[in-house]
Enzyme design. Structure first.
Site, PDB file in Angstrom:
ATOM      1  N   LYS A 192       1.271  -1.212   0.213  1.00 31.66           N
ATOM      2  CA  LYS A 192      -0.043  -0.074  -0.156  1.00 31.66           C
ATOM      3  C   LYS A 192       0.858   1.423   0.285  1.00 31.66           C
ATOM      4  O   LYS A 192       1.537   1.810   0.948  1.00 31.66           O
ATOM      5  CB  LYS A 192      -0.454   0.286   1.629  1.00 31.66           C
ATOM      6  CG  LYS A 192      -2.333   0.391   1.101  1.00 31.66           C
ATOM      7  CD  LYS A 192      -1.879   1.985   0.568  1.00 31.66           C
ATOM      8  CE  LYS A 192      -1.861   2.993   1.073  1.00 31.66           C
ATOM      9  NZ  LYS A 192      -1.770   4.298   1.082  1.00 31.66           N
ATOM     10  N   SER A 246       4.483   8.478   9.429  1.00 31.36           N
ATOM     11  CA  SER A 246       4.847   8.989  10.689  1.00 31.36           C
ATOM     12  C   SER A 246       4.616   9.024  11.542  1.00 31.36           C
ATOM     13  O   SER A 246       4.704   7.424  12.067  1.00 31.36           O
ATOM     14  CB  SER A 246       3.740  10.663  10.128  1.00 31.36           C
ATOM     15  OG  SER A 246       2.489   9.951   9.760  1.00 31.36           O
ATOM     16  N   GLU A 265       9.461   2.155  11.307  1.00 35.24           N
ATOM     17  CA  GLU A 265       9.874   2.841  10.668  1.00 35.24           C
ATOM     18  C   GLU A 265       9.168   4.376  10.676  1.00 35.24           C
ATOM     19  O   GLU A 265       8.897   4.486   9.642  1.00 35.24           O
ATOM     20  CB  GLU A 265      10.801   2.344   9.640  1.00 35.24           C
ATOM     21  CG  GLU A 265      11.443   1.358   9.850  1.00 35.24           C
ATOM     22  CD  GLU A 265      12.498   0.923  10.004  1.00 35.24           C
ATOM     23  OE1 GLU A 265      13.246   2.287  11.030  1.00 35.24           O
ATOM     24  OE2 GLU A 265      12.909  -0.131  10.508  1.00 35.24           O
ATOM     25  N   CYS A 299      14.244  10.746   6.488  1.00 43.31           N
ATOM     26  CA  CYS A 299      13.858  10.709   8.227  1.00 43.31           C
ATOM     27  C   CYS A 299      14.865  11.052   8.460  1.00 43.31           C
ATOM     28  O   CYS A 299      15.028  11.780   9.567  1.00 43.31           O
ATOM     29  CB  CYS A 299      12.924   8.931   8.443  1.00 43.31           C
ATOM     30  SG  CYS A 299      14.448   7.918   7.642  1.00 43.31           S
ATOM     31  N   GLU A 393       9.435  17.228  14.204  1.00 43.37           N
ATOM     32  CA  GLU A 393      10.064  17.265  13.138  1.00 43.37           C
ATOM     33  C   GLU A 393       9.441  17.449  11.750  1.00 43.37           C
ATOM     34  O   GLU A 393       8.136  17.842  11.670  1.00 43.37           O
ATOM     35  CB  GLU A 393       9.255  15.740  12.993  1.00 43.37           C
ATOM     36  CG  GLU A 393      10.379  15.059  11.273  1.00 43.37           C
ATOM     37  CD  GLU A 393       9.904  13.870  10.432  1.00 43.37           C
ATOM     38  OE1 GLU A 393       8.483  13.044  10.665  1.00 43.37           O
ATOM     39  OE2 GLU A 393      10.895  12.690  10.419  1.00 43.37           O
TER      40      GLU A 393
HETATM   41  P1  NAP Z   1       2.408   8.690   7.317  1.00 43.89           P
HETATM   42  O1  NAP Z   1       1.348  10.551   6.211  1.00 43.89           O
HETATM   43  O2  NAP Z   1       2.271   8.680   7.843  1.00 43.89           O
HETATM   44  O3  NAP Z   1       1.880   8.261   5.311  1.00 43.89           O
HETATM   45  C1  NAP Z   1       2.607   6.358   5.046  1.00 43.89           C
HETATM   46  C2  NAP Z   1       1.740   5.679   4.544  1.00 43.89           C
HETATM   47  O4  NAP Z   1       1.030   4.989   5.733  1.00 43.89           O
HETATM   48  C3  NAP Z   1       1.387   6.530   3.614  1.00 43.89           C
HETATM   49  O5  NAP Z   1       0.924   5.229   2.304  1.00 43.89           O
HETATM   50  C4  NAP Z   1      -0.570   6.275   4.406  1.00 43.89           C
HETATM   51  O6  NAP Z   1      -1.220   5.979   3.398  1.00 43.89           O
HETATM   52  C5  NAP Z   1      -0.259   5.391   5.161  1.00 43.89           C
HETATM   53  N1  NAP Z   1      -1.572   5.694   6.133  1.00 43.89           N
HETATM   54  C6  NAP Z   1      -2.286   6.899   6.270  1.00 43.89           C
HETATM   55  N2  NAP Z   1      -3.377   7.222   7.425  1.00 43.89           N
HETATM   56  C7  NAP Z   1      -3.389   5.661   7.851  1.00 43.89           C
HETATM   57  C8  NAP Z   1      -3.727   4.736   8.425  1.00 43.89           C
HETATM   58  N3  NAP Z   1      -4.997   4.916   8.751  1.00 43.89           N
HETATM   59  N4  NAP Z   1      -3.956   3.214   8.128  1.00 43.89           N
HETATM   60  C9  NAP Z   1      -2.813   2.513   7.677  1.00 43.89           C
HETATM   61  N5  NAP Z   1      -1.969   3.709   7.058  1.00 43.89           N
HETATM   62  C10 NAP Z   1      -1.626   4.526   6.686  1.00 43.89           C
HETATM   63  O7  NAP Z   1       3.631   9.803   6.143  1.00 43.89           O
HETATM   64  P2  NAP Z   1       4.768  10.307   4.602  1.00 43.89           P
HETATM   65  O8  NAP Z   1       3.753  11.976   5.165  1.00 43.89           O
HETATM   66  O9  NAP Z   1       3.783  10.197   4.053  1.00 43.89           O
HETATM   67  O10 NAP Z   1       5.393  10.580   5.155  1.00 43.89           O
HETATM   68  C11 NAP Z   1       6.778  10.672   6.005  1.00 43.89           C
HETATM   69  C12 NAP Z   1       6.661  10.418   7.202  1.00 43.89           C
HETATM   70  O11 NAP Z   1       7.125   9.279   6.706  1.00 43.89           O
HETATM   71  C13 NAP Z   1       7.593  11.500   7.935  1.00 43.89           C
HETATM   72  O12 NAP Z   1       7.775  11.102   9.082  1.00 43.89           O
HETATM   73  C14 NAP Z   1       9.274  10.624   8.063  1.00 43.89           C
HETATM   74  O13 NAP Z   1      10.763  11.016   8.639  1.00 43.89           O
HETATM   75  C15 NAP Z   1       9.393   9.221   7.647  1.00 43.89           C
HETATM   76  N6  NAP Z   1       9.812   8.609   7.345  1.00 43.89           N
HETATM   77  C16 NAP Z   1      10.437   6.795   7.932  1.00 43.89           C
HETATM   78  C17 NAP Z   1      11.494   6.904   7.165  1.00 43.89           C
HETATM   79  C18 NAP Z   1      11.843   6.160   8.283  1.00 43.89           C
HETATM   80  O14 NAP Z   1      13.231   4.718   8.151  1.00 43.89           O
HETATM   81  N7  NAP Z   1      12.440   5.859   9.597  1.00 43.89           N
HETATM   82  C19 NAP Z   1      11.829   6.528   6.203  1.00 43.89           C
HETATM   83  C20 NAP Z   1      11.508   7.959   4.925  1.00 43.89           C
HETATM   84  C21 NAP Z   1      10.196   8.236   5.905  1.00 43.89           C
HETATM   85  P3  NAP Z   1      -2.151   7.709   2.441  1.00 43.89           P
HETATM   86  O15 NAP Z   1      -0.565   8.030   1.424  1.00 43.89           O
HETATM   87  O16 NAP Z   1      -3.255   6.924   1.832  1.00 43.89           O
HETATM   88  O17 NAP Z   1      -2.243   8.464   3.304  1.00 43.89           O
END
Ligand code: NAP
Length: 491
Positions: A192, A246, A265, A299, A393
């Site tokens: 997904k 996130s 992660e 990240c 962040e």
């Molecule tokens: P996000 O808003 O948390 O979305 C990540 C994924 O989760 C998307 O595919 C999103 O789908 C899905 N999602 C949203 N709501 C959900 C739910 N209720 N249940 C299951 N899945 C759901 O994160 P983002 O804004 O795309 O990415 C940025 C964040 O990722 C930052 O905080 C960054 O630091 C972190 N990150 C961490 C790492 C690491 O390795 N630690 C690496 C890269 C990024 P939709 O797009 O359909 O909403």
């Protein structure tokens, strides 16, 4: 000056627009989903349509689970290696096409997108190599007074089904960091991806099918969260949810997933810490690369620059000059270093955290302006320790500079946020280096490097709000997608 280059649709050389708009589908085990419900993907830079995706619904989610569990041809190690190698070769042939798709849908500068295809190449390479290695251990049992003449052997078996959920910021690499290790061990995946960057994700799925991956091994679904992501996370037939994204969504998944493996992660708030003995040119280079590469949307981007108070002025002067080299504008222009952030809403958020920090006493010495989703690389000094920008962040090209008085203070300041992903230290003093390695509450400490430095097979991941301490990286992820079975025999 580090000014923003205006959006100009007409000179977008890499546009996927016009006749090249990608009209693509989700896939249930290799079968295209036809649906009237379409997602439009627009360039964050100029709003042009770059693709459409026909979306899935809950029936497709159920079909994907059933197809994965029904299974198909069991893959030998050599089969898995061959598929990953074929995929690697296809990616090399198509790396420009992939880079253009990444850049068009995410707004990342084309040079960053090309760089990302190189990282993705390495993920496939290492997963292929690792898939050939034996992963068993042998324990002789006659090694204590109560021992016996037996041996215990271990082997790793694939899990029945993994659900992998990925973010937008590395549209290709994040996806491959989940799928490639799963393929390497033979675990079927339902992917997904982020709905902000679905085109790259679906393209790599298609490439893997083309490389010979049996269809039951991979489905890719996008659609309403309550029909796709949430039911998949909760489903008891799913053995593991591997999530990158996130903190808020990660913690929600942790509570919704129930009795299954969960890999999280999550976000970071990584510092680069510049000690008083640091090589200043190196410190400036690392702080700038860490803050501005990938539009600051990693990240492990540098989100706080912590500088010893004795060298603050010298560092800031050099850093300011360096930051001006990071041109910001049309992501399709190979000369541009910083493209957009993911959308205008994200840029507005960043603009506001800068404004709020200024109200609290910080001073912007470069940038601070936004046009649409373009956020200028921004350098801010005198940032108070309680400013939102450094407590939470900030996912964008912001470079807040803060000072500390000695190593105790640097460690306390570094550890003061809820996050614990990675860190970079600039010093030539071994005692300092060792103290940081021992005392920082983070998953990684890189000496004289950016926090984001890694190779794709090394263990990677954070603690505290950044994750549960379970690592990814190709080798660790392969462990996550398997369970260890032991068997013993008389010897
Ligand atoms: P996000 O808003 O948390 O979305 C990540 C994924 O989760 C998307 O595919 C999103 O789908 C899905 N999602 C949203 N709501 C959900 C739910 N209720 N249940 C299951 N899945 C759901 O994160 P983002 O804004 O795309 O990415 C940025 C964040 O990722 C930052 O905080 C960054 O630091 C972190 N990150 C961490 C790492 C690491 O390795 N630690 C690496 C890269 C990024 P939709 O797009 O359909 O909403």
């Amino acid at each position: 000056m580090n000014t923003i280059h205006e959006p100009t649709v007409s000179i977008n050389r890499y546009a996927l627009g016009g006749n090249d708009i990608a009209a693509i589908h989700c896939y249930v085990a290799g079968k295209k989903i036809e649906s009237a419900n379409k997602l439009e993907v627009r360039s964050p830079y100029d709003g042009r349509l770059v693709g459409t995706v026909q979306l899935a619904n809950k029936v497709h989610a159920e079909e994907a689970i059933q197809a994965a569990l029904k299974g198909g041809k069991k893959l030998t190690r050599y089969d898995r290696y061959s598929i990953l190698e074929k995929a690697r070769h296809l990616l090399v042939e198509r790396k420009e096409e992939f880079a253009k798709t990444i850049s068009s849908e995410s707004g990342l500068a084309i040079r960053e997108a090309i760089y990302e295809t190189g990282r993705a190449h390495d993920v496939l390479l290492f997963a292929g190599i690792e898939s050939l290695k034996d992963d068993g251990q042998i324990f002789s049992c006659d090694i204590s007074p109560s021992g016996k003449a037996r041996k215990i052997f271990t082997l790793r078996e694939p899990l029945s089904l993994a659900v992998c959920i990925t973010p937008f910021n590395h549209p290709l690499n994040q996806v491959l960091h989940k799928i490639a290790p799963a393929i390497a061990v033979g675990t079927p995946v339902i992917l997904k991806p982020s709905e902000k960057t679905p085109l790259t994700a679906i393209k790599i799925v298609e490439l893997l099918y083309e490389a010979g991956l049996p269809h039951y091994m991979l489905s890719v679904l996008l659609g309403p969260t309550n029909e796709i992501a949430e039911p998949l996370v909760k489903d008891s037939r799913v053995d593991i949810v591997s999530f990158t994204g996130s903190v808020a969504v990660g913690k929600h998944i942790a509570s919704a997933a129930g009795y299954k493996k969960v890999i999280l992660e999550l976000g970071g708030n990584d510092p680069v810490i510049v000690m008083e003995d640091a090589d200043l040119d190196l410190a400036v280079y690392l702080a700038a690369e860490g803050s501005f590469r990938n539009s600051g949307q990693r990240c492990t981007a540098v989100k706080r620059i912590l500088v010893h108070e004795k060298i603050k002025d010298a560092f800031t002067e050099k850093f300011l000059a360096k930051a001006k080299e990071y041109s910001c504008g049309n992501p399709a222009d190979p000369e541009i270093k910083v493209g957009t952030v993911i959308d205008e809403g994200a840029a507005i958020y960043l603009e506001n955290v800068v404004k709020r920090a200024v109200e609290q006493g910080a001073k912007v010495i470069l940038g601070g302006n936004r046009k649409g989703a373009l956020m200028e690389p921004t350098v801010i000094v005198d940032v108070p320790r309680n400013a939102d920008m450094v407590v939470h962040e900030s996912f964008g090209p912001l470079a807040p500079i803060m000072t500390f008085k000695d190593i105790e203070d640097a460690i306390a300041l570094s550890n003061s946020t809820a996050y614990g992903l990675s860190s970079g230290i600039v010093t030539n003093n071994m005692e300092y280096a060792l103290r940081f390695v021992k005392e920082l509450k983070v998953g990684t400490v890189n000496i004289n490097e950016v926090p984001g430095y890694r190779i794709e097979s090394s263990p990677f991941g954070g603690i505290k709000d950044s994750g549960l301490g379970i690592k990814e990286g190709v080798i660790e992820a392969m462990k996550c997608f398997t369970f260890v079975k032991t068997f013993s025999m008389p010897w």
